[in-house]
Design an enzyme around this catalytic site. Structure first.
Site, PDB file in Angstrom:
ATOM      1  N   ASP A  29      35.574  37.827  52.389  1.00  0.00           N
ATOM      2  CA  ASP A  29      34.802  38.985  52.967  1.00  0.00           C
ATOM      3  C   ASP A  29      35.294  39.638  53.933  1.00  0.00           C
ATOM      4  O   ASP A  29      35.641  39.122  55.110  1.00  0.00           O
ATOM      5  CB  ASP A  29      33.609  38.982  52.937  1.00  0.00           C
ATOM      6  CG  ASP A  29      32.475  39.981  52.675  1.00  0.00           C
ATOM      7  OD1 ASP A  29      31.821  40.147  51.676  1.00  0.00           O
ATOM      8  OD2 ASP A  29      32.428  40.861  53.640  1.00  0.00           O
ATOM      9  N   ASN A  85      23.863  39.746  44.439  1.00  0.00           N
ATOM     10  CA  ASN A  85      22.948  40.891  44.631  1.00  0.00           C
ATOM     11  C   ASN A  85      23.036  41.861  43.567  1.00  0.00           C
ATOM     12  O   ASN A  85      24.103  42.201  43.091  1.00  0.00           O
ATOM     13  CB  ASN A  85      23.568  41.636  45.906  1.00  0.00           C
ATOM     14  CG  ASN A  85      23.430  40.701  47.115  1.00  0.00           C
ATOM     15  OD1 ASN A  85      22.583  39.821  47.321  1.00  0.00           O
ATOM     16  ND2 ASN A  85      24.342  40.723  48.300  1.00  0.00           N
ATOM     17  N   GLN A  92      22.982  45.223  46.830  1.00  0.00           N
ATOM     18  CA  GLN A  92      24.387  45.303  46.366  1.00  0.00           C
ATOM     19  C   GLN A  92      24.940  46.745  46.793  1.00  0.00           C
ATOM     20  O   GLN A  92      24.104  47.631  46.832  1.00  0.00           O
ATOM     21  CB  GLN A  92      24.365  45.249  44.858  1.00  0.00           C
ATOM     22  CG  GLN A  92      25.796  45.424  44.093  1.00  0.00           C
ATOM     23  CD  GLN A  92      25.823  45.363  42.693  1.00  0.00           C
ATOM     24  OE1 GLN A  92      24.673  45.180  41.832  1.00  0.00           O
ATOM     25  NE2 GLN A  92      27.083  45.376  42.123  1.00  0.00           N
ATOM     26  N   VAL A  94      28.666  47.083  46.556  1.00  0.00           N
ATOM     27  CA  VAL A  94      29.901  47.256  45.632  1.00  0.00           C
ATOM     28  C   VAL A  94      29.606  46.842  44.209  1.00  0.00           C
ATOM     29  O   VAL A  94      29.242  45.928  43.898  1.00  0.00           O
ATOM     30  CB  VAL A  94      31.144  46.469  45.909  1.00  0.00           C
ATOM     31  CG1 VAL A  94      32.293  46.709  45.158  1.00  0.00           C
ATOM     32  CG2 VAL A  94      31.593  46.710  47.460  1.00  0.00           C
ATOM     33  N   HIS A  98      30.359  40.520  41.524  1.00  0.00           N
ATOM     34  CA  HIS A  98      31.006  39.441  42.354  1.00  0.00           C
ATOM     35  C   HIS A  98      29.792  38.354  42.712  1.00  0.00           C
ATOM     36  O   HIS A  98      28.496  38.687  42.829  1.00  0.00           O
ATOM     37  CB  HIS A  98      31.598  40.245  43.403  1.00  0.00           C
ATOM     38  CG  HIS A  98      30.764  40.969  44.629  1.00  0.00           C
ATOM     39  ND1 HIS A  98      30.525  42.272  43.748  1.00  0.00           N
ATOM     40  CD2 HIS A  98      29.895  40.913  45.348  1.00  0.00           C
ATOM     41  CE1 HIS A  98      29.538  42.584  44.766  1.00  0.00           C
ATOM     42  NE2 HIS A  98      29.208  41.955  45.723  1.00  0.00           N
ATOM     43  N   ILE A  99      30.263  37.230  43.181  1.00  0.00           N
ATOM     44  CA  ILE A  99      29.331  36.279  43.638  1.00  0.00           C
ATOM     45  C   ILE A  99      29.688  36.090  45.171  1.00  0.00           C
ATOM     46  O   ILE A  99      31.147  35.783  45.463  1.00  0.00           O
ATOM     47  CB  ILE A  99      29.413  35.051  42.921  1.00  0.00           C
ATOM     48  CG1 ILE A  99      29.328  34.971  41.337  1.00  0.00           C
ATOM     49  CG2 ILE A  99      28.674  33.824  43.547  1.00  0.00           C
ATOM     50  CD1 ILE A  99      29.217  33.737  40.342  1.00  0.00           C
ATOM     51  N   HIS A 100      28.911  36.034  46.129  1.00  0.00           N
ATOM     52  CA  HIS A 100      29.374  35.603  47.339  1.00  0.00           C
ATOM     53  C   HIS A 100      29.499  33.928  47.624  1.00  0.00           C
ATOM     54  O   HIS A 100      28.406  33.327  47.011  1.00  0.00           O
ATOM     55  CB  HIS A 100      28.324  36.107  48.357  1.00  0.00           C
ATOM     56  CG  HIS A 100      28.140  37.474  48.360  1.00  0.00           C
ATOM     57  ND1 HIS A 100      28.765  38.195  49.692  1.00  0.00           N
ATOM     58  CD2 HIS A 100      27.602  38.434  47.631  1.00  0.00           C
ATOM     59  CE1 HIS A 100      28.514  39.461  49.278  1.00  0.00           C
ATOM     60  NE2 HIS A 100      27.787  39.636  48.308  1.00  0.00           N
TER      61      HIS A 100
HETATM   62  P1  AMP Z   1      27.480  43.286  48.106  1.00  0.00           P
HETATM   63  O1  AMP Z   1      26.638  43.967  49.132  1.00  0.00           O
HETATM   64  O2  AMP Z   1      26.572  42.231  47.408  1.00  0.00           O
HETATM   65  O3  AMP Z   1      27.898  44.387  46.895  1.00  0.00           O
HETATM   66  O4  AMP Z   1      28.755  42.722  48.424  1.00  0.00           O
HETATM   67  C1  AMP Z   1      29.822  43.723  48.798  1.00  0.00           C
HETATM   68  C2  AMP Z   1      30.853  42.847  49.896  1.00  0.00           C
HETATM   69  O5  AMP Z   1      31.886  43.244  49.974  1.00  0.00           O
HETATM   70  C3  AMP Z   1      30.239  42.878  51.263  1.00  0.00           C
HETATM   71  O6  AMP Z   1      30.162  41.660  51.835  1.00  0.00           O
HETATM   72  C4  AMP Z   1      31.409  43.616  51.962  1.00  0.00           C
HETATM   73  O7  AMP Z   1      31.545  43.014  53.368  1.00  0.00           O
HETATM   74  C5  AMP Z   1      32.549  43.260  51.280  1.00  0.00           C
HETATM   75  N1  AMP Z   1      33.483  44.305  51.208  1.00  0.00           N
HETATM   76  C6  AMP Z   1      33.539  45.599  51.084  1.00  0.00           C
HETATM   77  N2  AMP Z   1      34.803  46.134  51.065  1.00  0.00           N
HETATM   78  C7  AMP Z   1      35.610  45.028  51.008  1.00  0.00           C
HETATM   79  C8  AMP Z   1      37.079  44.915  51.313  1.00  0.00           C
HETATM   80  N3  AMP Z   1      37.849  46.170  51.171  1.00  0.00           N
HETATM   81  N4  AMP Z   1      37.644  43.737  51.649  1.00  0.00           N
HETATM   82  C9  AMP Z   1      36.716  42.500  51.542  1.00  0.00           C
HETATM   83  N5  AMP Z   1      35.328  42.678  51.413  1.00  0.00           N
HETATM   84  C10 AMP Z   1      34.840  44.042  51.250  1.00  0.00           C
END
Ligand code: AMP
Length: 112
Positions: A29, A85, A92, A94, A98-100
């Protein structure tokens, strides 16, 4: 329009890749919330968990969970937290499933 994660999968955007197979890619991340913070991303660009159909769930979820086990083995950690999320109110940002994977510190009980 392509998601950020589709661009990473296609190598149009840089990322630190930890693991990759036919079904998932695992990247660091960019804004880590723990010493180890990885994103387990399905290679199929479904916008959210809730929008995955049952057939995709059957295929992708075991692969994503196995990826979590493999990350833990690779990092040598036993304790970790997985988070999905689903939707803007859940945090959320993105819209590509995806799973954190979070590890390396004691996690609080507060999910706010
Ligand atoms: P969410 O908020 O659950 O959709 O998680 C999206 C995650 O993607 C966030 O924790 C961001 O920090 C991460 N993120 C966004 N852009 C990038 C990127 N270019 N490379 C790696 N992580 C990213």
């Amino acid at each position: 329009m392509e998601t950020i994660f589709e661009r990473i999968i296609a190598r149009k955007l840089p990322a630190t890749i930890l693991l990759e197979d036919e079904f998932v890619i695992v990247i660091q991340d960019i804004y880590p919330k723990a010493p180890h913070h990885y994103l387990i991303i399905s290679k199929k660009a479904v916008p959210s968990l809730q929008q995955m159909d049952h057939q995709d769930l059957e295929i992708y979820m075991p692969k994503m969970i196995m990826a979590a086990q493999n990350i833990a083995k690779k990092l040598g950690v036993e304790d970790y937290r997985l988070i999905v999320n689903n939707g803007p109110d859940a945090g959320q940002t993105v819209f590509h499933l995806h799973i954190h994977f979070l590890a390396g510190r004691t996690m609080g009980e507060n999910f706010a």
